[in-house]
Scaffold this motif. Sequence first.
Motif, PDB file in Angstrom:
ATOM      1  N   CYS A  19       0.837  -1.207   0.000  1.00 47.29           N
ATOM      2  CA  CYS A  19       0.000   0.000   0.000  1.00 47.29           C
ATOM      3  C   CYS A  19       0.874   1.260   0.000  1.00 47.29           C
ATOM      4  CB  CYS A  19      -0.924   0.006   1.215  1.00 47.29           C
ATOM      5  SG  CYS A  19      -2.208  -1.282   1.170  1.00 47.29           S
ATOM      6  N   ILE A  20       0.234   2.412  -0.281  1.00 47.62           N
ATOM      7  CA  ILE A  20       0.919   3.706  -0.279  1.00 47.62           C
ATOM      8  C   ILE A  20       0.060   4.695   0.505  1.00 47.62           C
ATOM      9  CG2 ILE A  20       1.771   5.632  -1.667  1.00 47.62           C
ATOM     10  CD1 ILE A  20       2.196   3.669  -3.964  1.00 47.62           C
ATOM     11  N   ILE A  21       0.684   5.425   1.424  1.00 47.62           N
ATOM     12  CA  ILE A  21       0.044   6.539   2.120  1.00 47.62           C
ATOM     13  C   ILE A  21       0.897   7.766   1.837  1.00 47.62           C
ATOM     14  CG2 ILE A  21      -0.705   7.453   4.338  1.00 47.62           C
ATOM     15  CD1 ILE A  21      -0.869   4.585   5.364  1.00 47.62           C
ATOM     16  N   GLN A  22       0.349   8.760   1.118  1.00 50.71           N
ATOM     17  CA  GLN A  22       1.205   9.831   0.610  1.00 50.71           C
ATOM     18  C   GLN A  22       0.467  11.170   0.548  1.00 50.71           C
ATOM     19  OE1 GLN A  22       2.238   8.664  -3.408  1.00 50.71           O
ATOM     20  NE2 GLN A  22       0.213   9.108  -4.209  1.00 50.71           N
ATOM     21  N   ASP A  23       1.257  12.244   0.512  1.00 48.61           N
ATOM     22  CA  ASP A  23       0.782  13.598   0.173  1.00 48.61           C
ATOM     23  C   ASP A  23      -0.439  13.997   0.989  1.00 48.61           C
ATOM     24  OD1 ASP A  23       2.780  13.597  -1.793  1.00 48.61           O
ATOM     25  OD2 ASP A  23       1.432  12.743  -3.288  1.00 48.61           O
ATOM     26  N   SER A  24      -0.395  13.760   2.304  1.00 50.84           N
ATOM     27  CA  SER A  24      -1.546  14.042   3.158  1.00 50.84           C
ATOM     28  C   SER A  24      -1.103  14.712   4.449  1.00 50.84           C
ATOM     29  CB  SER A  24      -2.291  12.735   3.477  1.00 50.84           C
ATOM     30  OG  SER A  24      -2.804  12.142   2.305  1.00 50.84           O
ATOM     31  N   SER A  25      -2.088  15.295   5.127  1.00 52.18           N
ATOM     32  CA  SER A  25      -1.869  15.855   6.453  1.00 52.18           C
ATOM     33  C   SER A  25      -2.713  15.071   7.450  1.00 52.18           C
ATOM     34  CB  SER A  25      -2.267  17.338   6.502  1.00 52.18           C
ATOM     35  OG  SER A  25      -1.436  18.117   5.672  1.00 52.18           O
ATOM     36  N   PHE A  26      -2.068  14.648   8.541  1.00 52.93           N
ATOM     37  CA  PHE A  26      -2.773  13.883   9.571  1.00 52.93           C
ATOM     38  C   PHE A  26      -2.590  14.570  10.916  1.00 52.93           C
ATOM     39  CE2 PHE A  26      -1.346  10.618   6.447  1.00 52.93           C
ATOM     40  CZ  PHE A  26      -2.598  10.308   5.934  1.00 52.93           C
ATOM     41  N   GLN A  27      -3.688  14.685  11.657  1.00 54.43           N
ATOM     42  CA  GLN A  27      -3.592  15.302  12.976  1.00 54.43           C
ATOM     43  C   GLN A  27      -2.776  14.448  13.946  1.00 54.43           C
ATOM     44  OE1 GLN A  27      -6.533  15.662  11.164  1.00 54.43           O
ATOM     45  NE2 GLN A  27      -5.834  17.753  10.847  1.00 54.43           N
ATOM     46  N   PHE A  28      -2.886  13.117  13.814  1.00 49.66           N
ATOM     47  CA  PHE A  28      -2.283  12.240  14.817  1.00 49.66           C
ATOM     48  C   PHE A  28      -1.227  11.304  14.229  1.00 49.66           C
ATOM     49  CE2 PHE A  28      -2.785   8.470  17.789  1.00 49.66           C
ATOM     50  CZ  PHE A  28      -2.002   9.029  18.775  1.00 49.66           C
ATOM     51  N   ALA A  29      -1.598  10.526  13.217  1.00 50.61           N
ATOM     52  CA  ALA A  29      -0.659   9.549  12.667  1.00 50.61           C
ATOM     53  C   ALA A  29      -1.181   9.046  11.332  1.00 50.61           C
ATOM     54  CB  ALA A  29      -0.479   8.376  13.632  1.00 50.61           C
ATOM     55  N   ALA A  30      -0.285   8.475  10.530  1.00 52.63           N
ATOM     56  CA  ALA A  30      -0.731   7.859   9.290  1.00 52.63           C
ATOM     57  C   ALA A  30      -1.572   6.621   9.576  1.00 52.63           C
ATOM     58  CB  ALA A  30       0.472   7.504   8.422  1.00 52.63           C
ATOM     59  N   VAL A  31      -1.149   5.827  10.527  1.00 43.91           N
ATOM     60  CA  VAL A  31      -1.905   4.653  10.982  1.00 43.91           C
ATOM     61  C   VAL A  31      -1.936   4.698  12.493  1.00 43.91           C
ATOM     62  CG1 VAL A  31      -2.047   2.138  11.013  1.00 43.91           C
ATOM     63  CG2 VAL A  31      -1.132   3.302   8.991  1.00 43.91           C
ATOM     64  N   SER A  32      -3.111   4.533  13.073  1.00 42.30           N
ATOM     65  CA  SER A  32      -3.227   4.618  14.530  1.00 42.30           C
ATOM     66  C   SER A  32      -4.168   3.555  15.048  1.00 42.30           C
ATOM     67  CB  SER A  32      -3.726   6.009  14.956  1.00 42.30           C
ATOM     68  OG  SER A  32      -5.018   6.273  14.433  1.00 42.30           O
ATOM     69  N   THR A  33      -3.871   3.072  16.255  1.00 43.12           N
ATOM     70  CA  THR A  33      -4.769   2.160  16.960  1.00 43.12           C
ATOM     71  C   THR A  33      -4.956   2.675  18.374  1.00 43.12           C
ATOM     72  OG1 THR A  33      -3.060   0.723  17.896  1.00 43.12           O
ATOM     73  CG2 THR A  33      -3.793   0.233  15.655  1.00 43.12           C
ATOM     74  N   GLY A  34      -6.038   2.289  18.978  1.00 41.05           N
ATOM     75  CA  GLY A  34      -6.300   2.712  20.347  1.00 41.05           C
ATOM     76  C   GLY A  34      -7.269   1.780  21.022  1.00 41.05           C
ATOM     77  N   PHE A  35      -7.768   2.176  22.171  1.00 39.61           N
ATOM     78  CA  PHE A  35      -8.759   1.375  22.881  1.00 39.61           C
ATOM     79  C   PHE A  35      -9.702   2.322  23.605  1.00 39.61           C
ATOM     80  CE2 PHE A  35      -5.426   2.242  25.886  1.00 39.61           C
ATOM     81  CZ  PHE A  35      -6.068   2.473  27.089  1.00 39.61           C
ATOM     82  N   THR A  36     -10.850   1.813  23.953  1.00 39.00           N
ATOM     83  CA  THR A  36     -11.817   2.587  24.713  1.00 39.00           C
ATOM     84  C   THR A  36     -12.123   1.849  26.000  1.00 39.00           C
ATOM     85  OG1 THR A  36     -13.659   1.485  23.592  1.00 39.00           O
ATOM     86  CG2 THR A  36     -12.886   3.557  22.656  1.00 39.00           C
ATOM     87  N   GLY A  37     -12.631   2.586  26.981  1.00 41.68           N
ATOM     88  CA  GLY A  37     -13.005   1.956  28.235  1.00 41.68           C
ATOM     89  C   GLY A  37     -11.797   1.681  29.106  1.00 41.68           C
ATOM     90  N   ASP A  38     -11.878   0.590  29.909  1.00 45.78           N
ATOM     91  CA  ASP A  38     -10.819   0.251  30.836  1.00 45.78           C
ATOM     92  C   ASP A  38      -9.552  -0.157  30.095  1.00 45.78           C
ATOM     93  OD1 ASP A  38     -12.576   0.703  32.909  1.00 45.78           O
ATOM     94  OD2 ASP A  38     -13.211  -1.400  33.013  1.00 45.78           O
TER      95      ASP A  38
END
Length: 969
Positions: free
Chosen positions: A572-591
């Motif tokens: 894949c290609i991720i290019q020529d963009s502006s991201f507030q946080f990251a090109a690829v991000s993961t997280g969790f919710t709750g506890d």
Amino acid sequence: MKFLSPTIGVVAMAMMIMGASSVSAVDMFPDTGTCWTSNRDILLSEVKMIFNAKLYSLERTYFMCPTALKIGTFDVAAFAAGGKLEAIDGDLPLIVINPNFSLMCDGMPGTCEFEGGQTQLMSLVEENLDFVQALVSLVFPTATVPEDYALDTTNMVIVGITFTGSNGDLEDSEAAVMQLDSPGLTMQMAVCTFKDNGLTTSSYSAIKLSGATDPRPFGYADLSIFQTVFENSIFSHAVISHLGRGPPPPGEYVPLFMVLESCEINGNHITGIRNGDGATYPRASLLTSYDSFSVIRNTNFMGNTIETGFAPVVLIQARISTRVQNPNPWFFDVSDTVITEDTSLACHDVQKLFISGVDSSGFVYTSDGCIEYGTKPTTIMQPPSGDCWDSTFAILQSELPAIYDNALASTERVYTMCNKTYVIGTLDDLSDPLPEGIDYPIVPFVPNVVIRCLGECIFTGESEHIKNLVDNASLEAFLKQDSQGLLTLPVGFMVDSTNFRAEGITFSGASNSCADCYTSPVKFLGRGNNMQFVGCTWTGLNTVSAVQTTYLSNPGVKAGEEFYNSLRLTDCIIQDSSFQFAAVSTGFTGDMPSALVMKILLKGTTIKNNTILSVDLDTSAALPRAALLATFFTLVVVKESEMLDNTIVQGSSPFVLINSGLVPEKVVFSENVIMDDLSAECEDATYFGLSGGVNPETGISDPLVFNPAGCEEFAVTPLGFPCFSGSSTLEVLDVGKVALRDVKIGQKVLVSENRYEQVYSFGHFNQDTVAKFLQIKTVEDATLEVSAEHMVFVEDRGAIPAALISVGDKLMTPNAQSSVTVETIKDITSRGVFAPFTPSGKVVVDGILASSFVALGEASPVVAFLGIEFSHHWVAHSFEFPHRVVCHYLKSCPIESYTEEGISTWVAHPKEVGLWLLDQNFLVRGIIGSIFVGILAVFNVMEMMLFHPAVLMGGLFFVWKLRAGGKKV
């Protein structure tokens, strides 16, 4: 399968393993000979490392002599209680107690054997510190183990050893050939053989990794095995047992990580019957893994028998990845494996297994959350008209029957998209109407959906282009609307995006239209696993991320179990963009999760020309941990990928991994800029996968350095080579002791007893640089601060790099009849780096005789060309001849010139040439090095003839007398 030739195999694999580490290496030699013949001697050598901070943090390689070393039976507890350091009927097992330990065969594979005994290699747990204290008391009768010492096998490497003839213990059901119990990271093995073990009394396993933990918080204990053979042995539990230590405390889950690559597991028998009480292991297998992540590639399991069990590979609360590289979905062979008594469990429990004991062709994920074995069928979904789907809304409608048809839901359903641009509208709920000509996002709510582009398929629009559902509510509203209220969701149905795959799609134009919408063109928030993107492109975006996940829940997990959710980006290609946080991000919710909850694989993927804005959309506050990849509780595997010309406005690393793990392989970083580098302190640095600092010469991020305390520090790119610290002192004629930073060219300094020589130059002169030094203190209260590469004169060893000095060594002083004894060695940082040059190449620093020069590397006391060894000091002093002639003898250097780093221009380029030469292969280095040595010899003769004729004539007269005397009868 085909292996490399033995010699090439050992060398290539050893280079691969050793080269992967950022730890410097040093070869360890016995008191006599060049290789080791006793594990007991190796253990006693390692005890000394506890008190040698420098060697303790270097990769220490012990070369085993080609021999069959008979291993006896040894009781660790008995020795700790006051017994002898002796084994019954043989040598000790190899016992590893320190990080950065390597054992390699000093011959062809198969020529170095451990034979007999029970456990042939072991590491220890914290409860065995009394054993270490007993060892210390044996070597240093008055010493105690330092308070901060911890048993740790991080960076252990074993290469080219054969383990054979070991047997289990009739009373101890847990005795394995190799037992690794202590905390440790990146334990590696290559080109080894385990054969004919357990033939009299079955061993527990060939390798038992029993709850080894990463000494850092939130990391992996890593065992990697390459080109190793396991054959013709009898084990009670498994060939390899990868075991956890029970449920981890919340927030401190430390999983295991194992790689098996290019291995052979053939002709073994697993009894499934425990020694001692005769009970059965119902899940005995060839590979048994608990609380772990396993990668198996190019490996054969052939001709094995399992007496009681149900699968060749059993993974309990674990996951397996074969990193598929060919059409075979599993990429390893379990043919001819016979299970005498098949104890397979029902479907509700079989989700713990990823390889069936009967059929390893693949598995099918069904809508009721159970994993069944078999070949997953594929259905090409036909559009209402034409050959391709020109409406994403039509795809949503086409998916509704899969809610009620388990057979259809278990089929891989392929939707071929048209060669067109799809304008995707903003959709908060599936029941919301969209204007005519505006498409819905792709919303997978039943497993096994494939979106495939043949041509150029562009998804554009400000909001999400692909999203899954958090719960059933939106889908139920859409279903009622589409069926005019006639249909409802089946009881127990849950939306699920497992096995979603997109191929060849381009995502563009998405943008954050509101401060709190957190838009990403691909956004997964609900249930789902194994979501894949192949050959896709993200371009022209202004969003939070290109791909965003937040605590995806794996629908195949029962309460209390932990599995990974998987997201893959391939080619894949991720290019020529502006991201507030990251090109690829993961997280969790709750506890906070109690385990790693996500796995991201980036393979063949390029992230280029993007800007990470590092801005919180709600508060406009800075995000100090923004990065190209930002993950929480995630295993990140990056292979054969590039990150080029990206800008991070504020951050500390291209990768920011919070409570995560990183497995990088062949990753290229080039021209990435971090405008405001916020690299964290050491206690927080364990969260980071790569340093934010970029080496301007190489364009790649500086590596991490693992130190014995278990903390990751960011490596400092050295400026040339440090020498002595600015606070060191010299004895200046008619002045007395003067700090080195204040010594001037032309002053005469002490170089030996009552002999002073003029400082004609500084090889390194920098008042401001802060550098790392070794602080060497002696019993006589002398203190020397010197860089690891700088040479110091040691009694009976001559001038050697300071890195090779050990506690107990005797350092030479101006008085040839006296010396001082090293008491402690530790790492420090100090301001100022200086290397004064004198005609003899010697200088007395803080009362200790040292060389003016550094070695070409800190790992060896000599440099060799075509097998002939020369001291670093002789080479450096001879090479200095032209500089010495011009600046000392001819006095033609009124002004010295230095590089920006403070290195003399006379020194900088020759040193680069020397390092280049040492980096060449044996033949090139030997030929050019021999010419080089010949030139140096000429330099020595010329200096004697021109500037020391009396010494030369005296020497020639002495030689003549010897020759004349030799002719007399």
